[in-house]
Write a protein that holds these residues in place. Structure first.
Motif, PDB file in Angstrom:
ATOM      1  N   GLU A   1      60.722  36.734  30.955  1.00  0.00           N
ATOM      2  CA  GLU A   1      60.665  36.159  32.296  1.00  0.00           C
ATOM      3  C   GLU A   1      59.516  36.864  33.016  1.00  0.00           C
ATOM      4  OE1 GLU A   1      64.021  34.578  35.092  1.00  0.00           O
ATOM      5  OE2 GLU A   1      63.780  36.732  35.511  1.00  0.00           O
ATOM      6  N   MET A   2      58.495  36.109  33.389  1.00  0.00           N
ATOM      7  CA  MET A   2      57.343  36.736  34.024  1.00  0.00           C
ATOM      8  C   MET A   2      56.715  35.803  35.047  1.00  0.00           C
ATOM      9  SD  MET A   2      54.642  36.797  30.877  1.00  0.00           S
ATOM     10  CE  MET A   2      54.442  35.426  29.750  1.00  0.00           C
ATOM     11  N   PRO A   3      55.962  36.374  35.980  1.00  0.00           N
ATOM     12  CA  PRO A   3      55.341  35.575  37.038  1.00  0.00           C
ATOM     13  C   PRO A   3      54.355  34.565  36.460  1.00  0.00           C
ATOM     14  CG  PRO A   3      55.281  37.917  37.581  1.00  0.00           C
ATOM     15  CD  PRO A   3      55.720  37.819  36.156  1.00  0.00           C
ATOM     16  N   LEU A   4      54.188  33.458  37.180  1.00  0.00           N
ATOM     17  CA  LEU A   4      53.262  32.407  36.784  1.00  0.00           C
ATOM     18  C   LEU A   4      52.226  32.234  37.893  1.00  0.00           C
ATOM     19  CD1 LEU A   4      52.424  30.115  34.860  1.00  0.00           C
ATOM     20  CD2 LEU A   4      54.036  28.631  36.082  1.00  0.00           C
ATOM     21  N   TYR A   5      50.950  32.302  37.509  1.00  0.00           N
ATOM     22  CA  TYR A   5      49.860  32.253  38.477  1.00  0.00           C
ATOM     23  C   TYR A   5      48.974  31.036  38.247  1.00  0.00           C
ATOM     24  CZ  TYR A   5      51.139  37.108  39.359  1.00  0.00           C
ATOM     25  OH  TYR A   5      51.836  38.250  39.665  1.00  0.00           O
ATOM     26  N   ILE A   6      48.415  30.529  39.346  1.00  0.00           N
ATOM     27  CA  ILE A   6      47.402  29.483  39.272  1.00  0.00           C
ATOM     28  C   ILE A   6      46.042  30.180  39.296  1.00  0.00           C
ATOM     29  CG2 ILE A   6      46.454  27.414  40.334  1.00  0.00           C
ATOM     30  CD1 ILE A   6      49.307  27.074  39.365  1.00  0.00           C
ATOM     31  N   GLY A   7      45.201  29.822  38.334  1.00  0.00           N
ATOM     32  CA  GLY A   7      43.910  30.489  38.231  1.00  0.00           C
ATOM     33  C   GLY A   7      43.885  31.389  37.016  1.00  0.00           C
ATOM     34  N   ALA A   8      43.291  30.896  35.942  1.00  0.00           N
ATOM     35  CA  ALA A   8      43.296  31.644  34.677  1.00  0.00           C
ATOM     36  C   ALA A   8      42.156  32.660  34.662  1.00  0.00           C
ATOM     37  CB  ALA A   8      43.172  30.678  33.499  1.00  0.00           C
ATOM     38  N   ASN A   9      42.243  33.643  35.546  1.00  0.00           N
ATOM     39  CA  ASN A   9      41.246  34.705  35.560  1.00  0.00           C
ATOM     40  C   ASN A   9      41.848  35.987  34.998  1.00  0.00           C
ATOM     41  OD1 ASN A   9      42.485  36.202  37.938  1.00  0.00           O
ATOM     42  ND2 ASN A   9      42.014  34.236  38.900  1.00  0.00           N
ATOM     43  N   GLU A  10      41.006  36.969  34.735  1.00  0.00           N
ATOM     44  CA  GLU A  10      41.452  38.186  34.065  1.00  0.00           C
ATOM     45  C   GLU A  10      42.513  38.940  34.868  1.00  0.00           C
ATOM     46  OE1 GLU A  10      38.235  40.634  32.854  1.00  0.00           O
ATOM     47  OE2 GLU A  10      37.161  39.028  31.823  1.00  0.00           O
ATOM     48  N   GLU A  11      42.344  38.988  36.184  1.00  0.00           N
ATOM     49  CA  GLU A  11      43.288  39.731  37.014  1.00  0.00           C
ATOM     50  C   GLU A  11      44.690  39.127  36.940  1.00  0.00           C
ATOM     51  OE1 GLU A  11      44.754  42.707  39.234  1.00  0.00           O
ATOM     52  OE2 GLU A  11      42.723  42.562  38.424  1.00  0.00           O
ATOM     53  N   ASN A  12      44.778  37.806  37.026  1.00  0.00           N
ATOM     54  CA  ASN A  12      46.084  37.150  36.945  1.00  0.00           C
ATOM     55  C   ASN A  12      46.697  37.298  35.562  1.00  0.00           C
ATOM     56  OD1 ASN A  12      46.030  36.318  39.611  1.00  0.00           O
ATOM     57  ND2 ASN A  12      45.249  34.276  39.145  1.00  0.00           N
ATOM     58  N   MET A  13      45.861  37.262  34.515  1.00  0.00           N
ATOM     59  CA  MET A  13      46.389  37.374  33.156  1.00  0.00           C
ATOM     60  C   MET A  13      46.927  38.778  32.869  1.00  0.00           C
ATOM     61  SD  MET A  13      44.080  34.961  30.691  1.00  0.00           S
ATOM     62  CE  MET A  13      45.393  34.980  29.472  1.00  0.00           C
TER      63      MET A  13
ATOM     64  N   LYS B   1      48.759  40.317  34.964  1.00  0.00           N
ATOM     65  CA  LYS B   1      50.044  40.398  35.662  1.00  0.00           C
ATOM     66  C   LYS B   1      51.103  39.454  35.114  1.00  0.00           C
ATOM     67  CE  LYS B   1      48.058  39.555  39.629  1.00  0.00           C
ATOM     68  NZ  LYS B   1      47.823  39.362  41.083  1.00  0.00           N
ATOM     69  N   GLY B   2      50.687  38.420  34.377  1.00  0.00           N
ATOM     70  CA  GLY B   2      51.683  37.477  33.879  1.00  0.00           C
ATOM     71  C   GLY B   2      51.057  36.300  33.175  1.00  0.00           C
ATOM     72  N   ALA B   3      51.738  35.153  33.232  1.00  0.00           N
ATOM     73  CA  ALA B   3      51.246  33.924  32.626  1.00  0.00           C
ATOM     74  C   ALA B   3      50.404  33.169  33.652  1.00  0.00           C
ATOM     75  CB  ALA B   3      52.417  33.066  32.157  1.00  0.00           C
ATOM     76  N   VAL B   4      49.496  32.317  33.144  1.00  0.00           N
ATOM     77  CA  VAL B   4      48.607  31.575  34.034  1.00  0.00           C
ATOM     78  C   VAL B   4      48.533  30.119  33.609  1.00  0.00           C
ATOM     79  CG1 VAL B   4      47.196  33.607  34.515  1.00  0.00           C
ATOM     80  CG2 VAL B   4      46.536  32.076  32.652  1.00  0.00           C
TER      81      VAL B   4
END
Length: 311
Positions: free
Chosen positions: A112-124, A126-129
């Motif tokens: 179970e992990m956060p989901l982010y919009i924007g497939a950039n390195e910083e978001n990846m 922290k979780g799924a993108v």
């Protein structure tokens, strides 16, 4: 004196090695704790069922329009299944602190992990993108939301055990408005340049998980196709009743080898190394205690001799 220096040096080397081995695990625990806090905070901010549909209404409409646009355009700007892209929406204007749109839950992988919009390195980190130029995670016909994650990052498993997924397993996406449930249909391995393998399929409501393969080598992409639970399936026929096949089963993948043995070997090596270091530490402590006792006995003998000679 020399033995004491050697013992101290050995202790320092042990602590250094122990720290190197433990660092990813400790960092992973800390990062995992941060992710759980992010998800819990998201749940609190998301509100109850009475506010879910009303809140962020403009953002939902923008995402639905985006999904319709890329579907009509044939995802013409999709160049690479691992391309990096910033969030195309203004989340701050919607009152959101960052790019987090929700979280993904995969019970079969214990993930179970956060989901982010924007497939950039910083978001990846922290979780799924959500990959750029693929559907936003709000569901709907003619959509395919492609979600990517590392095959493990700094001690966090992420999609490391993705090969454990089997047909029928559930994948849930909880966004700002609702929880969407999908079922695994099949898994394949593709070339990184095979963008057709992750495109929208007309009439389908899909979720696609993607990560690097093989484990630690990353020259292929492992893909898991999921279909919205309860959605109308083609079942071998199109809308006019013409017989055909499941379009997901017709996608061709590449030959590949499972990464299961590599993952198990990595765990075995880590556990073995930790076990050896623990044994060495125990032996070192025993030797140190023995030396101290021996030195203490010598000191007492010297004092006794001194007392006797003083008499």
């Amino acid at each position: 004196m020399r033995r004491t220096i050697l013992l101290i040096a050995a202790g320092l080397l042990f602590l250094a090695g122990f720290g190197i081995l433990l660092y990813p695990n400790v960092e992973g625990l800390l990062a995992g704790h941060e992710n759980r806090e992010r998800i819990e905070h998201f749940r609190e901010e998301r509100g109850g069922p009475d506010t879910e549909q009303a809140a962020y209404a403009d953002l939902l409409r923008e995402m639905q329009e985006y999904n319709g646009q890329i579907s009509r355009d044939g995802q013409k700007d999709l160049k690479d299944v691992w391309s990096y892209e910033q969030n195309p929406f203004d989340f701050r204007a919607a009152g959101l602190p960052d790019d987090m749109i929700g979280y993904i839950t995969i019970e079969a992988m214990d993930v179970e992990m956060p989901l982010y919009i924007g497939a950039n390195e910083e978001n990846m980190k922290k979780g799924a993108v959500v990959m750029g130029q693929t559907s936003m995670p709000v569901g709907g016909a003619d959509t395919n939301c492609v979600i990517a994650a590392h095959r493990g990052y700094q001690g966090i498993p992420m999609f490391r055990n993705i090969e454990a997924l089997e047909t029928g397993d559930r994948v849930e996406i909880t966004n700002l408005w609702e929880t969407l449930e999908y079922e695994v249909v099949r898994s394949i391995v593709i070339d990184p340049d095979d963008i057709d393998a992750v495109k929208i399929i007309p009439g389908e409501e899909l979720l696609t998980l993607i990560t690097c393969h093989p484990y630690t080598q990353n020259y292929q992409r492992y893909v898991v196709y999921c279909r919205r639970a309860g959605s109308a399936e083609m079942n071998g026929a199109d809308q006019n009743g013409v017989q055909g096949g499941d379009p997901l089963l017709s996608i061709t993948g590449e030959a590949f080898e499972s990464s299961g043995d590599d993952i198990r070997m990595e765990r075995l090596v880590n556990f073995t190394a930790l076990g050896l270091l623990t044994v060495l530490a125990a032996v070192g402590l025993i030797l140190l205690c023995f030396r101290r006792k021996k030195s203490g006995r010598r000191g007492r003998r010297r004092r006794k001799k001194t007392d006797r000679s003083g008499h």
